[in-house]
Design a protein around this motif. Structure first.
Motif, mmCIF file in Angstrom:
data_model
loop_
_atom_site.group_PDB
_atom_site.id
_atom_site.type_symbol
_atom_site.label_atom_id
_atom_site.label_comp_id
_atom_site.label_asym_id
_atom_site.label_seq_id
_atom_site.Cartn_x
_atom_site.Cartn_y
_atom_site.Cartn_z
ATOM 1 N N THR A 57 0.852 -1.346 0.139
ATOM 2 C CA THR A 57 0.027 0.061 -0.150
ATOM 3 C C THR A 57 1.015 1.237 -0.131
ATOM 4 O OG1 THR A 57 -0.310 -0.165 2.552
ATOM 5 C CG2 THR A 57 -1.949 -0.914 0.984
ATOM 6 N N GLN A 58 1.925 0.953 -0.424
ATOM 7 C CA GLN A 58 2.972 2.357 -0.804
ATOM 8 C C GLN A 58 3.374 2.436 -2.172
ATOM 9 O OE1 GLN A 58 6.178 2.226 2.019
ATOM 10 N NE2 GLN A 58 4.862 3.626 3.587
ATOM 11 N N ILE A 59 3.426 3.722 -2.729
ATOM 12 C CA ILE A 59 3.843 3.687 -4.103
ATOM 13 C C ILE A 59 5.205 4.801 -4.007
ATOM 14 C CG2 ILE A 59 1.336 3.487 -4.892
ATOM 15 C CD1 ILE A 59 1.099 6.306 -5.137
ATOM 16 N N LYS A 60 5.831 4.769 -5.040
ATOM 17 C CA LYS A 60 6.713 5.634 -5.240
ATOM 18 C C LYS A 60 6.775 6.324 -6.689
ATOM 19 C CE LYS A 60 11.916 6.196 -5.774
ATOM 20 N NZ LYS A 60 13.185 5.439 -5.828
ATOM 21 N N VAL A 61 6.823 7.834 -6.791
ATOM 22 C CA VAL A 61 6.344 7.979 -8.207
ATOM 23 C C VAL A 61 7.641 8.941 -8.636
ATOM 24 C CG1 VAL A 61 5.058 9.904 -9.286
ATOM 25 C CG2 VAL A 61 4.079 8.463 -7.362
ATOM 26 N N GLU A 62 8.033 8.762 -9.851
ATOM 27 C CA GLU A 62 9.014 9.526 -10.454
ATOM 28 C C GLU A 62 8.511 10.176 -11.646
ATOM 29 O OE1 GLU A 62 12.882 6.869 -9.978
ATOM 30 O OE2 GLU A 62 11.101 5.579 -10.020
ATOM 31 N N MET A 63 8.750 11.442 -12.083
ATOM 32 C CA MET A 63 8.154 11.940 -12.969
ATOM 33 C C MET A 63 9.070 13.296 -13.394
ATOM 34 S SD MET A 63 4.585 13.836 -12.729
ATOM 35 C CE MET A 63 4.798 14.899 -11.509
ATOM 36 N N ALA A 64 9.146 13.247 -14.691
ATOM 37 C CA ALA A 64 9.986 14.562 -15.319
ATOM 38 C C ALA A 64 9.057 14.930 -16.630
ATOM 39 C CB ALA A 64 11.117 14.037 -16.072
ATOM 40 N N ALA A 65 8.942 16.318 -16.568
ATOM 41 C CA ALA A 65 8.320 16.733 -17.856
ATOM 42 C C ALA A 65 9.035 18.125 -18.260
ATOM 43 C CB ALA A 65 6.954 17.295 -17.243
ATOM 44 N N THR A 66 8.717 18.730 -19.224
ATOM 45 C CA THR A 66 9.241 20.032 -20.003
ATOM 46 C C THR A 66 8.118 20.706 -20.759
ATOM 47 O OG1 THR A 66 10.031 18.860 -22.171
ATOM 48 C CG2 THR A 66 11.569 18.962 -20.216
ATOM 49 N N GLY A 67 8.390 22.102 -21.089
ATOM 50 C CA GLY A 67 7.355 22.613 -21.705
ATOM 51 C C GLY A 67 6.288 23.369 -21.052
ATOM 52 N N LEU A 68 6.214 23.187 -19.550
ATOM 53 C CA LEU A 68 5.256 23.989 -18.899
ATOM 54 C C LEU A 68 5.620 25.446 -18.649
ATOM 55 C CD1 LEU A 68 5.384 21.018 -16.615
ATOM 56 C CD2 LEU A 68 3.415 21.539 -18.203
ATOM 57 N N LEU A 69 4.467 25.864 -18.127
ATOM 58 C CA LEU A 69 4.562 27.371 -17.820
ATOM 59 C C LEU A 69 5.604 27.510 -16.530
ATOM 60 C CD1 LEU A 69 3.660 30.520 -18.090
ATOM 61 C CD2 LEU A 69 1.938 29.863 -16.398
ATOM 62 N N PRO A 138 10.571 25.323 -12.461
ATOM 63 C CA PRO A 138 11.644 26.336 -12.752
ATOM 64 C C PRO A 138 11.958 26.035 -14.266
ATOM 65 C CG PRO A 138 12.108 25.259 -10.799
ATOM 66 C CD PRO A 138 11.104 24.537 -11.319
ATOM 67 N N GLY A 139 11.902 27.138 -15.124
ATOM 68 C CA GLY A 139 12.459 26.994 -16.377
ATOM 69 C C GLY A 139 11.382 26.179 -17.348
ATOM 70 N N GLY A 140 10.256 25.738 -16.715
ATOM 71 C CA GLY A 140 9.335 25.183 -17.369
ATOM 72 C C GLY A 140 9.552 23.668 -17.358
ATOM 73 N N LYS A 141 10.232 23.192 -16.246
ATOM 74 C CA LYS A 141 10.496 21.737 -16.180
ATOM 75 C C LYS A 141 10.290 21.253 -14.896
ATOM 76 C CE LYS A 141 14.436 21.970 -19.361
ATOM 77 N NZ LYS A 141 16.241 21.801 -19.591
ATOM 78 N N ILE A 142 9.784 20.024 -14.770
ATOM 79 C CA ILE A 142 9.603 19.404 -13.519
ATOM 80 C C ILE A 142 10.367 18.173 -13.417
ATOM 81 C CG2 ILE A 142 7.833 17.933 -12.352
ATOM 82 C CD1 ILE A 142 5.709 19.828 -12.889
ATOM 83 N N SER A 143 10.926 17.953 -12.128
ATOM 84 C CA SER A 143 11.729 16.867 -12.055
ATOM 85 C C SER A 143 11.580 16.293 -10.329
ATOM 86 C CB SER A 143 13.333 16.901 -12.202
ATOM 87 O OG SER A 143 13.962 15.880 -11.699
ATOM 88 N N TYR A 144 10.479 15.169 -10.453
ATOM 89 C CA TYR A 144 9.785 15.168 -9.332
ATOM 90 C C TYR A 144 9.942 13.553 -8.947
ATOM 91 C CZ TYR A 144 5.767 14.313 -6.271
ATOM 92 O OH TYR A 144 4.767 13.597 -5.207
ATOM 93 N N GLU A 145 10.159 13.383 -7.684
ATOM 94 C CA GLU A 145 10.566 12.047 -6.903
ATOM 95 C C GLU A 145 9.929 12.054 -5.469
ATOM 96 O OE1 GLU A 145 13.752 8.746 -6.049
ATOM 97 O OE2 GLU A 145 14.212 10.028 -7.574
ATOM 98 N N ARG A 146 9.079 11.105 -5.246
ATOM 99 C CA ARG A 146 8.657 11.001 -4.086
ATOM 100 C C ARG A 146 8.189 9.603 -3.532
ATOM 101 N NH1 ARG A 146 4.078 14.530 -0.549
ATOM 102 N NH2 ARG A 146 4.524 13.487 1.444
ATOM 103 N N GLY A 147 8.888 8.962 -2.452
ATOM 104 C CA GLY A 147 8.592 7.662 -2.218
ATOM 105 C C GLY A 147 7.687 7.617 -0.972
ATOM 106 N N SER A 148 7.389 6.234 -0.321
ATOM 107 C CA SER A 148 6.821 6.079 0.773
ATOM 108 C C SER A 148 5.373 6.788 0.705
ATOM 109 C CB SER A 148 7.453 6.317 1.845
ATOM 110 O OG SER A 148 8.609 5.656 1.912
ATOM 111 N N ILE A 149 4.740 7.014 -0.316
ATOM 112 C CA ILE A 149 3.259 7.559 -0.368
ATOM 113 C C ILE A 149 2.500 6.543 -0.203
ATOM 114 C CG2 ILE A 149 1.462 8.672 -1.700
ATOM 115 C CD1 ILE A 149 3.806 10.047 -3.284
ATOM 116 N N THR A 150 1.633 6.541 1.285
ATOM 117 C CA THR A 150 0.783 5.601 1.435
ATOM 118 C C THR A 150 -0.733 5.780 0.942
ATOM 119 O OG1 THR A 150 2.039 5.321 3.559
ATOM 120 C CG2 THR A 150 -0.398 4.431 3.481
ATOM 121 N N VAL A 151 -0.991 4.490 0.348
ATOM 122 C CA VAL A 151 -2.377 4.757 -0.191
ATOM 123 C C VAL A 151 -3.288 3.641 0.213
ATOM 124 C CG1 VAL A 151 -1.571 5.661 -2.451
ATOM 125 C CG2 VAL A 151 -1.696 3.359 -2.301
ATOM 126 N N THR A 152 -4.798 3.662 -0.212
ATOM 127 C CA THR A 152 -5.436 2.556 0.274
ATOM 128 C C THR A 152 -5.204 1.358 -0.621
ATOM 129 O OG1 THR A 152 -7.179 3.282 -1.184
ATOM 130 C CG2 THR A 152 -7.088 4.060 0.727
#
Length: 254
Positions: A57-69, A138-152
């Protein structure tokens, strides 16, 4: 000798039971991934990738994106709906005829918020508009990582099913470099619609069973059946060997 044979048989049965009992302890993690693409009609030229690892019931999310405001908060979520189409919206979902898609119009495609991808604090749907805790690109880019997110357990199953979607929000229709305009958000009338309309979307797809998780945005599921069979086989062989040795010793003494 009959006694020794019974002992050997009991050892084999015990080893087999142990091999079966350890199965749940080797429950496989699962991985799903998405290619994030611009939401139709919303004027975004960006792209991105996302990967979610599900462990119980835990998730880890890794995400990267460009071209955003650039330098503006971008709410991002995992969406799922039991009756949703499990896909990203098209202009056919534009119910008000303005040639853009707001979050509510996208709902039939990707469903409701089930996880808020905040940087800190709560990650439940209640934090869906926690503007101060989302990435500011920043600069229109996202670099996101977060672990140990508890979900149902239900959300864990939904994410691992390959039917949930990642949505990053925040657009700039008038190209003035900020969230503005007279049209208000369908989620919060104190915000302009630019702040909450979906920008990028991608369905979290599960790889075929037996696929390998590469750590580079690929999806897969570790298959532990072979490992369990090997563990069970080693235990059985070891038990049988012990029984055979005991039998030989008994014959030698007799």
């Amino acid at each position: 000798m009959r006694i020794t044979t019974r002992i050997a048989g009991a050892s084999i049965a015990a080893a087999a039971a142990m091999a079966l009992a350890v199965g749940p302890a080797f429950a496989a993690d699962s991985w799903v991934s998405a290619n994030l693409k611009p939401v139709a009609g919303n004027g975004v030229q960006g792209s991105g990738t996302a990967q979610v690892t599900v462990s119980g019931t835990q998730i880890k999310v890794e995400m990267a994106a460009t071209g955003l405001l650039p330098d503006q908060p971008h709410a991002a979520h995992i969406h799922y709906g039991e009756t949703a189409r499990h896909e990203c919206p098209t202009l056919g979902d534009d119910t008000n005829g303005d040639h853009h898609l707001n979050t509510t119009e996208g709902g039939p495609a990707y469903g409701d918020i089930v996880v808020s991808l905040t940087k800190t604090g709560d990650t439940s749907p209640k934090s869906g508009l926690a503007v101060d805790r989302f990435d500011t690109a920043p600069g229109g880019k996202i670099s996101y990582e977060r672990g140990s997110i508890t979900v149902t357990p239900a959300v864990a199953t939904e994410v691992a099913s390959g039917e949930a979607a990642i949505v990053i929000h925040g657009v700039d229709y008038n190209k003035d470099g900020k969230y503005s305009g007279s049209t208000k958000s369908d989620l919060d009338p104190s915000l302009p619609t630019e702040a909450t309309d979906p920008a990028l979307c991608g369905v979290l797809v599960a790889a075929p069973t037996g696929g390998m998780h590469t750590g580079g945005g690929m999806a897969g599921t570790t298959n532990t059946n072979g490992m369990l069979l090997a563990v069970g086989g080693v235990a059985l062989v070891a038990a049988a060997g012990s029984g055979a040795v005991a039998a030989r010793r008994q014959r030698a003494r007799g």
